[in-house]
Design a protein around this motif. Sequence first.
Motif, PDB file in Angstrom:
ATOM      1  N   GLY A  40       0.957  -1.505   0.411  1.00 33.87           N
ATOM      2  CA  GLY A  40      -0.111  -0.019  -0.038  1.00 33.87           C
ATOM      3  C   GLY A  40       1.147   1.271   0.123  1.00 33.87           C
ATOM      4  N   PRO A  41       0.286   2.245  -0.388  1.00 34.20           N
ATOM      5  CA  PRO A  41       0.768   3.559  -0.140  1.00 34.20           C
ATOM      6  C   PRO A  41       1.747   4.031   0.859  1.00 34.20           C
ATOM      7  N   LEU A  42       2.984   4.212   0.824  1.00 37.65           N
ATOM      8  CA  LEU A  42       2.928   5.164   2.595  1.00 37.65           C
ATOM      9  C   LEU A  42       3.652   6.900   2.180  1.00 37.65           C
ATOM     10  N   ALA A  43       3.008   7.276   1.152  1.00 40.52           N
ATOM     11  CA  ALA A  43       2.722   8.552   1.788  1.00 40.52           C
ATOM     12  C   ALA A  43       2.120   9.180   0.271  1.00 40.52           C
ATOM     13  N   ALA A  82      12.473  15.601  -2.767  1.00 37.47           N
ATOM     14  CA  ALA A  82      11.415  14.095  -3.081  1.00 37.47           C
ATOM     15  C   ALA A  82      11.643  13.863  -1.642  1.00 37.47           C
ATOM     16  N   ARG A  83      13.099  13.045  -0.835  1.00 35.70           N
ATOM     17  CA  ARG A  83      13.118  12.538   0.045  1.00 35.70           C
ATOM     18  C   ARG A  83      12.539  13.310   1.082  1.00 35.70           C
ATOM     19  N   ALA A  84      12.836  14.938   1.511  1.00 35.66           N
ATOM     20  CA  ALA A  84      12.029  16.190   2.245  1.00 35.66           C
ATOM     21  C   ALA A  84      10.863  15.763   2.684  1.00 35.66           C
ATOM     22  N   ARG A  85      10.073  15.388   1.320  1.00 37.48           N
ATOM     23  CA  ARG A  85       8.225  15.584   1.132  1.00 37.48           C
ATOM     24  C   ARG A  85       7.695  14.110   1.529  1.00 37.48           C
ATOM     25  N   PHE A  86       8.808  12.883   1.448  1.00 34.59           N
ATOM     26  CA  PHE A  86       8.890  11.795   1.710  1.00 34.59           C
ATOM     27  C   PHE A  86       8.930  11.463   2.989  1.00 34.59           C
ATOM     28  N   ARG A  92       5.055   5.849   7.268  1.00 35.85           N
ATOM     29  CA  ARG A  92       5.462   4.523   7.906  1.00 35.85           C
ATOM     30  C   ARG A  92       6.840   4.196   7.471  1.00 35.85           C
ATOM     31  N   ALA A  93       8.145   3.950   7.859  1.00 31.61           N
ATOM     32  CA  ALA A  93       8.889   4.148   7.385  1.00 31.61           C
ATOM     33  C   ALA A  93       9.056   2.844   6.431  1.00 31.61           C
ATOM     34  N   PRO A  94       9.917   2.981   5.270  1.00 28.51           N
ATOM     35  CA  PRO A  94       9.825   2.202   4.370  1.00 28.51           C
ATOM     36  C   PRO A  94      10.754   0.544   4.900  1.00 28.51           C
ATOM     37  N   ARG A  97      14.407  -1.941   0.286  1.00 32.23           N
ATOM     38  CA  ARG A  97      14.209  -0.707  -0.702  1.00 32.23           C
ATOM     39  C   ARG A  97      13.138  -0.504  -1.500  1.00 32.23           C
ATOM     40  N   TYR A  98      12.523  -1.642  -1.960  1.00 28.61           N
ATOM     41  CA  TYR A  98      11.079  -1.715  -3.071  1.00 28.61           C
ATOM     42  C   TYR A  98       9.938  -0.723  -2.839  1.00 28.61           C
ATOM     43  N   GLU A  99       9.885  -0.237  -2.035  1.00 30.00           N
ATOM     44  CA  GLU A  99       8.685   0.884  -0.877  1.00 30.00           C
ATOM     45  C   GLU A  99       9.283   1.397  -0.737  1.00 30.00           C
ATOM     46  N   HIS A 100      10.721   1.850  -1.538  1.00 30.70           N
ATOM     47  CA  HIS A 100      10.408   3.611  -2.095  1.00 30.70           C
ATOM     48  C   HIS A 100      10.112   4.138  -2.924  1.00 30.70           C
ATOM     49  N   PRO A 101       8.850   5.109  -3.166  1.00 30.62           N
ATOM     50  CA  PRO A 101       8.727   5.297  -4.256  1.00 30.62           C
ATOM     51  C   PRO A 101       9.656   5.947  -5.770  1.00 30.62           C
TER      52      PRO A 101
END
Length: 288
Positions: A40-43, A82-86, A92-94, A97-101
């Motif tokens: 599911g989406p994290l952000a 992107a990192r700051a906005r994420f 929750r924290a990923p 790594r496959y959860e990184h957008p």
Amino acid sequence: MHLTITECTSRPSGTLNEDRTGVCGPVAWVIDGATDVGDGPLAGATTDAAWIAGVIHNWLGRHAPTLGHDLAESLPAITADARARFAAAQRRAPVNRYEHPSAAGIIVRLRGASLDVLSLGDCTVLLDHGDGRVERLGTHHVDAPDITGAANPATTPEARGDNTSDTNWRSVLPRLRERRNMMNRADGYGVFSITDPPARFIDSDSRSVAHGTRLLLASDGYMRLVDMFGCYTEATLLDETFARGAAALLDELRAMETDAQLRRRIPRPKAHDDASVIAGIIVQNDQT
């Protein structure tokens, strides 16, 4: 010289479009969010693919007029944004790594008689030099593998006659996650994300252009007409887009993606893909 845009079209594969297209003066871009493979989406409100495509698109809209001489110098700022906005938006924290957008993207900027190109992932720019040569720039899909190349065609459910998208997706999800874990690793592949891509994956180049030069920016979804179905070459795809318009070619693409016989012959985890294209002509400032 200036860039005259003749076509800017993005068609979703379903109800949600995870591609973004943009033009700001001499700068144009296509961003292709990589389909989520997490639980599911994290952000994002809908998907993290759409979320990061929008983040990059908005950054370019704000900063296109002030991009530096080397487009690649913008990458650390795009990644940091992107990192700051994420970090601010994540639920929750990923864990993996496959959860990184992440997203593929191609950015071009006309600067005098030069066209600067920055590419990460499998988006493309086709450049018609006017002498019979159509040059393809950007990282080819073979070198930037993701969703479309992740499955073994012989073992997908489609190859066995099961055309159920959910079944197909579940069967390849472990392999997709394994591959996505390689994003922005030295032994993997490079994309826009919340981590910096290794330098060797950053495709930054420049080409001399002249009055009348035609160009085409496309996501890999649009390039399926060449790379997957083989019904056009780079040159004929460019010609037909200018001659008939992207909508006509997208109608052809969707018909081929839906064709049951073709789905068995050319199995893929995603039957349909968002498809985006920007077409333009470079003209002298005193020309119309």
